[in-house]
Design a protein around this motif. Structure first.
Motif: not given
Length: 155
Positions: A82-89, A110-115, A119-122, A148-149
Protein backbone atom coordinates in the motif's frame (compact mmCIF):
# COMPACT_ATOMS: atom_id res chain seq x y z
CA UNK A 1 -27.90 -15.64 -3.44
CA UNK A 2 -25.91 -12.49 -4.23
CA UNK A 3 -26.54 -10.91 -0.84
CA UNK A 4 -24.45 -13.44 1.21
CA UNK A 5 -21.58 -13.13 -1.28
CA UNK A 6 -21.68 -9.34 -1.01
CA UNK A 7 -21.75 -9.52 2.78
CA UNK A 8 -18.74 -11.86 2.78
CA UNK A 9 -16.86 -9.47 0.51
CA UNK A 10 -17.66 -6.51 2.77
CA UNK A 11 -16.66 -8.48 5.88
CA UNK A 12 -13.37 -9.54 4.27
CA UNK A 13 -12.62 -5.96 3.28
CA UNK A 14 -13.36 -4.62 6.74
CA UNK A 15 -11.36 -7.40 8.40
CA UNK A 16 -8.34 -6.49 6.23
CA UNK A 17 -8.52 -2.93 7.51
CA UNK A 18 -8.48 -4.13 11.10
CA UNK A 19 -5.20 -6.03 10.89
CA UNK A 20 -2.83 -5.31 13.75
CA UNK A 21 -0.29 -2.73 12.60
CA UNK A 22 3.37 -2.58 13.45
CA UNK A 23 4.57 0.97 13.01
CA UNK A 24 8.28 0.95 12.18
CA UNK A 25 8.47 4.73 11.84
CA UNK A 26 10.17 5.07 15.23
CA UNK A 27 12.19 1.84 15.23
CA UNK A 28 15.54 3.39 14.32
CA UNK A 29 15.27 2.26 10.71
CA UNK A 30 16.45 4.38 7.83
CA UNK A 31 16.42 4.15 4.06
CA UNK A 32 19.70 3.96 2.14
CA UNK A 33 20.07 4.27 -1.62
CA UNK A 34 23.04 2.68 -3.38
CA UNK A 35 23.39 3.63 -7.04
CA UNK A 36 26.01 1.44 -8.70
CA UNK A 37 26.54 0.80 -12.44
CA UNK A 38 25.20 -2.78 -12.30
CA UNK A 39 22.38 -2.40 -9.75
CA UNK A 40 20.57 0.24 -7.78
CA UNK A 41 19.51 -0.83 -4.29
CA UNK A 42 17.11 0.77 -1.83
CA UNK A 43 17.48 -0.74 1.63
CA UNK A 44 15.49 -0.22 4.81
CA UNK A 45 17.44 -1.17 7.90
CA UNK A 46 19.14 -0.17 11.12
CA UNK A 47 22.53 1.37 10.29
CA UNK A 48 25.59 -0.74 11.16
CA UNK A 49 23.50 -3.85 11.95
CA UNK A 50 22.14 -6.89 10.14
CA UNK A 51 18.54 -5.71 10.70
CA UNK A 52 17.11 -5.36 7.21
CA UNK A 53 13.33 -5.74 6.79
CA UNK A 54 13.14 -4.68 3.12
CA UNK A 55 15.36 -4.47 0.05
CA UNK A 56 14.55 -3.25 -3.47
CA UNK A 57 16.92 -3.86 -6.38
CA UNK A 58 16.84 -2.93 -10.05
CA UNK A 59 19.16 -2.70 -13.01
CA UNK A 60 19.27 0.99 -14.00
CA UNK A 61 16.58 1.89 -16.56
CA UNK A 62 15.42 -1.74 -16.85
CA UNK A 63 11.82 -0.94 -15.93
CA UNK A 64 11.75 -3.81 -13.42
CA UNK A 65 12.14 -3.91 -9.63
CA UNK A 66 12.78 -6.92 -7.38
CA UNK A 67 11.62 -6.61 -3.77
CA UNK A 68 12.79 -8.81 -0.91
CA UNK A 69 10.84 -8.71 2.35
CA UNK A 70 12.35 -10.27 5.46
CA UNK A 71 9.26 -11.43 7.35
CA UNK A 72 8.24 -13.85 10.09
CA UNK A 73 7.82 -17.57 9.55
CA UNK A 74 4.02 -17.31 9.98
CA UNK A 75 3.61 -14.65 7.30
CA UNK A 76 2.27 -15.56 3.88
CA UNK A 77 4.11 -14.95 0.63
CA UNK A 78 0.87 -13.41 -0.66
CA UNK A 79 1.37 -9.76 0.32
CA UNK A 80 -0.28 -6.44 -0.31
CA UNK A 81 1.74 -3.28 -0.79
CA UNK A 82 0.00 0.00 0.00
CA UNK A 83 1.15 3.52 -0.74
CA UNK A 84 -1.48 5.92 0.50
CA UNK A 85 -4.79 4.82 -1.04
CA UNK A 86 -3.09 2.90 -3.85
CA UNK A 87 -2.57 -0.81 -3.23
CA UNK A 88 -2.09 -4.10 -4.99
CA UNK A 89 -1.70 -7.76 -4.08
CA UNK A 90 1.44 -9.62 -5.11
CA UNK A 91 2.11 -13.34 -4.98
CA UNK A 92 5.71 -13.77 -3.90
CA UNK A 93 7.92 -16.77 -3.39
CA UNK A 94 8.82 -17.51 0.23
CA UNK A 95 11.59 -19.57 1.75
CA UNK A 96 13.10 -20.00 5.20
CA UNK A 97 15.58 -17.34 6.28
CA UNK A 98 18.96 -18.97 6.85
CA UNK A 99 20.01 -16.16 9.21
CA UNK A 100 16.98 -16.29 11.53
CA UNK A 101 15.22 -19.40 12.77
CA UNK A 102 11.84 -17.64 12.89
CA UNK A 103 12.30 -15.80 9.59
CA UNK A 104 10.85 -15.98 6.11
CA UNK A 105 12.31 -14.37 3.00
CA UNK A 106 9.66 -13.27 0.50
CA UNK A 107 10.73 -12.39 -3.04
CA UNK A 108 8.61 -10.29 -5.37
CA UNK A 109 10.36 -10.37 -8.72
CA UNK A 110 10.14 -8.36 -11.89
CA UNK A 111 7.57 -5.83 -10.70
CA UNK A 112 7.10 -3.09 -13.24
CA UNK A 113 8.75 0.19 -12.25
CA UNK A 114 5.54 1.77 -13.58
CA UNK A 115 3.40 -0.28 -11.14
CA UNK A 116 0.87 2.13 -9.57
CA UNK A 117 1.96 1.25 -6.01
CA UNK A 118 5.63 1.82 -6.80
CA UNK A 119 4.77 5.06 -8.61
CA UNK A 120 2.82 6.25 -5.55
CA UNK A 121 5.73 5.18 -3.31
CA UNK A 122 8.06 7.34 -5.44
CA UNK A 123 5.65 10.28 -5.20
CA UNK A 124 4.85 10.07 -1.48
CA UNK A 125 7.51 7.91 0.20
CA UNK A 126 4.73 5.98 1.97
CA UNK A 127 4.77 2.19 2.01
CA UNK A 128 2.88 -0.39 4.06
CA UNK A 129 3.23 -4.16 3.78
CA UNK A 130 0.12 -6.20 4.59
CA UNK A 131 0.25 -9.94 5.21
CA UNK A 132 -2.79 -12.10 6.01
CA UNK A 133 -2.56 -11.51 9.76
CA UNK A 134 -0.61 -8.26 10.22
CA UNK A 135 0.61 -5.17 8.47
CA UNK A 136 3.81 -3.15 8.76
CA UNK A 137 3.89 0.63 8.32
CA UNK A 138 7.36 1.63 7.09
CA UNK A 139 9.14 4.94 7.72
CA UNK A 140 8.69 7.55 5.01
CA UNK A 141 11.20 7.28 2.17
CA UNK A 142 10.27 10.23 -0.02
CA UNK A 143 13.68 11.33 -1.35
CA UNK A 144 15.36 7.90 -1.65
CA UNK A 145 12.21 6.27 -3.09
CA UNK A 146 11.85 9.05 -5.65
CA UNK A 147 15.50 8.77 -6.68
CA UNK A 148 15.46 4.95 -6.73
CA UNK A 149 12.39 4.75 -8.95
CA UNK A 150 13.87 7.38 -11.30
CA UNK A 151 16.91 5.12 -11.70
CA UNK A 152 14.76 2.00 -12.30
CA UNK A 153 12.24 3.41 -14.79
CA UNK A 154 12.64 2.86 -18.50
CA UNK A 155 14.38 5.77 -20.25
Amino acid sequence: MRRPAALCLIAATLTGCALPAENLRRAGLSWELYDEPENARLLLGVPDTQILPLEMICRPHSGAVDITIFARSGDSADVQLHSGKVWNRYLGAGHADEERTDGLVISLQKLSAADPVLAAFADTGELTIAFQLRRIVLPNAFAPAHDFMAICRLP
